[in-house]
Scaffold this active site. Structure first.
Site, PDB file in Angstrom:
ATOM      1  CB  SER B 151       3.923   1.726  -6.256  1.00 55.57           C
ATOM      2  OG  SER B 151       4.399   1.937  -4.970  1.00 55.57           O
ATOM      3  CG  ASP B 325      -1.418  -2.256  -1.828  1.00 50.41           C
ATOM      4  OD1 ASP B 325      -0.691  -2.090  -0.817  1.00 50.41           O
ATOM      5  OD2 ASP B 325      -1.245  -1.639  -2.902  1.00 50.41           O
ATOM      6  CG  HIS B 358       2.444  -2.127  -2.860  1.00 50.00           C
ATOM      7  ND1 HIS B 358       1.509  -1.201  -3.253  1.00 50.00           N
ATOM      8  CD2 HIS B 358       3.643  -1.644  -3.266  1.00 50.00           C
ATOM      9  CE1 HIS B 358       2.123  -0.197  -3.872  1.00 50.00           C
ATOM     10  NE2 HIS B 358       3.413  -0.443  -3.902  1.00 50.00           N
TER      11      HIS B 358
END
Lengths: 195, 385
Positions: B151, B325, B358
């Protein structure tokens, strides 16, 4: 080299040393690893299957996990010396699109697929049954080969898509077959380029 | 597989000012960090793990005397784990502006004698990377065997190869993006407005008022949390379950209230929000979401990401995304892969069909961890011949 079959070796022989190679449907990456180590080639494999992606990672071969049906948008025009599409074409729905993409991305495309016109296959069909052979080991109802074509068919398809056939030959029982390949070879091999 | 056991965070003070991308500079600062495993004699086996929005330097192991204090990537980092601390010297660094120890808005600004609050300078991914590089200098590490992040941490890992290409061998970027989309920025902005419009925010100087803008933080966390989960995983976990389901066989009863919790998903989000508002700093949330917004290495190259990655030409990359995601979708990772391929850079890309959205990057998935394990085993063979 681990996992390098005679068919793979024959394909490797078609790839000039030091080439930038894209191997579409690269499997466990054995051929790419061989090309890197034995011929100083570089490039990427493309695979959809998780276990093959992992096998490539273990070998240290660059692999990009992609569905070939979605095309090759990641790769620029003529960005590879050689694009390999070995024993892959028969699994793809968008056959023509992939052929054109192969010729767009690579200066040379090398394509192999099972030759349905190999004489034992013809014999089988004449006897009323679909062939089940070493190259086509599946029953008609469970085959992953959604495209079955012949050596001669591919010549027509290449012409239809404006592709130049630089070379073509058959492959059978560990050797190249240059005489009557449509009859005598279980595998068809074509070297193509943009027309 | 063993465990790392207890770890103790360390603090490094820096007196030389850090020039920031904004043009401002941070006069002096501290970085808090943890390390796991041993640096080899050649100093060639260091791996930096960069953290994302809610996390810290505490990547793995536990803190003595604290129950359930496992680091945020403990399932990946440790003896015998994919990032094997028997082979690598792993470093986690808390980023500037954080609320977990490194200099941030809660600390006192020596120029004023008061907490920085909203006056803490805006920091970027690039600033963080530069600060991390300075800590490596102190630790005597010139070159990282690898830099890894998921991320926002993945953005730092990418940035390392662009800002300090000579100091990193390989980049492993998971569930990340080459910049935020308008939708990503929109979610960040909703979170920021929730905080800023909380009456307890006091323009970011709430410390002096002895209050915390908890309402804003709760809403910020709730909206963030929605973006971390996939539609499917939320459906599987909560569906339309009601909190006050009555006895067996009688079904559930609705309260017909517009303000009470009816659905389990509401209860879950409120719980996450409450928990978060107890420990996270509001100014830090604003700073970190802004760092996310600003990250865009292609912007200096007219939007050409391939031109940006020319700086990373001899590096090697592993990029991983997760199919569900939608915060940083596989398409965003493919943009990174394309930029690398355009530069003929060595890259492997795994697109993991995981259901968790995610959040998948923090979870254990054999395909995902298998690829990272294979990658680190290869790196280990190179650095520990």
């Amino acid at each position: 080299m681990s996992g390098v079959t005679t068919e793979m070796q024959l394909m490797a022989d078609q790839v000039p040393a030091g080439s930038r190679v894209l191997d579409l449907g690269c499997g466990d990456g054995a051929l790419l690893a061989h090309l890197q180590q034995a011929k100083g080639c570089s490039g990427y494999g493309v695979e959809i299957a998780d276990d093959n992606v992992l096998a490539c990672a273990r070998r240290g071969v660059n692999v990009v996990q992609l569905n070939l049906e979605e095309g090759l948008a990641l790769f620029g025009d003529q960005s590879f010396d050689v694009v390999l599409q070995l024993q892959t074409l028969q699994h793809l729905r968008n056959t023509e699109k992939m052929l054109r993409e192969t010729a767009r991305v690579g200066r040379v495309g090398i394509i192999s697929f099972p030759n349905f016109a190999h004489w034992p296959n013809r014999l089988s069909v004449v006897q009323g049954r679909m062939p089940v052979t070493r190259t086509l080991p599946y029953q008609w109802y469970d085959t992953p080969n959604i495209r079955v074509g012949t050596f001669a068919d591919f010549e027509v398809l290449a012409r239809r898509n404006g592709l130049a056939v630089l070379d073509s030959f058959g492959f059978h029982a560990g050797r190249a077959v240059r005489r009557w390949p449509n009859l005598r070879a279980s595998v068809a091999v074509f070297k193509i380029a943009r027309g | 597989m063993g465990a790392i056991g207890h770890v103790t965070p360390q603090t490094q003070r820096f007196d030389a000012p850090l020039p920031l991308r904004s043009g401002a500079q941070l006069a002096g600062y501290e970085l808090v960090y943890e390390t796991y495993g041993r640096l080899n004699a050649a100093r060639s086996n260091a791996v930096l793990v960069c953290h994302a929005l809610n996390a810290s330097h505490h990547v793995a192991g536990t803190h003595a005397g604290q129950d359930r204090s496992e680091g945020w990537w403990d399932n990946l980092v440790g003896p015998g784990k994919p990032l094997d601390t028997d082979k690598f010297f792993v470093i986690g660094i808390n980023n500037l502006g954080s609320c977990f120890g490194s200099t941030g808005p809660m600390h006192v600004n020596s120029a004023t004698g008061r907490p920085w609050g909203a006056d803490f300078p805006v920091v970027t991914v690039e600033d963080w990377v530069d600060a991390q590089a300075r800590l490596l200098d102190v630790l005597g590490i010139h070159t990282l065997a690898a830099v890894l992040g998921g991320s926002l941490g993945g953005m730092q890992a990418l940035s390392w190869t662009l800002r300090h290409p000579a100091r990193v061998g390989e980049c492993i970027a998971v569930a990340t993006a080459p910049n935020l989309s308008a939708q990503n920025i929109a979610f960040n902005e909703v979170a920021r407005r929730a905080i800023i419009t909380d009456p307890d925010f006091h323009g970011g100087h709430f410390y002096a008022h002895g209050v915390v803008p908890k309402r804003g933080l709760r809403v910020a966390r709730m909206i963030g949390h929605i973006t971390y989960l996939s539609d499917d995983s939320m459906e599987a976990k909560f569906g339309r379950s009601l909190r006050n389901a009555s006895g067996a066989g009688r079904g559930a009863e609705l309260a017909y209230s517009t303000q009470d919790i009816e659905f389990q998903i509401e209860s879950y989000l409120r719980y996450q929000g409450d928990k978060f508002s107890e420990y996270f700093d509001a100014n830090t949330y604003l700073l970190i979401t802004r760092a996310l917004d600003y990250f865009d290495p292609a912007s200096a190259f007219g939007g050409d990401l391939s031109a940006a990655f020319a700086a990373a030409r001899d590096k090697r990359f592993t990029v991983v995304s997760f199919t569900t995601d939608w915060r940083f979708s596989p398409a965003r990772s493919r943009e990174i892969v394309k930029a690398l391929v355009d530069n003929r850079i060595d890259v492997s890309y795994a697109e993991i069909a995981a259901p968790h959205g995610h959040d998948a990057f923090l979870l254990e998935d054999p395909r995902y961890h298998g690829v990272l394990r294979a990658t680190f085993e290869r790196i280990a063979r190179q650095v520990n011949p």
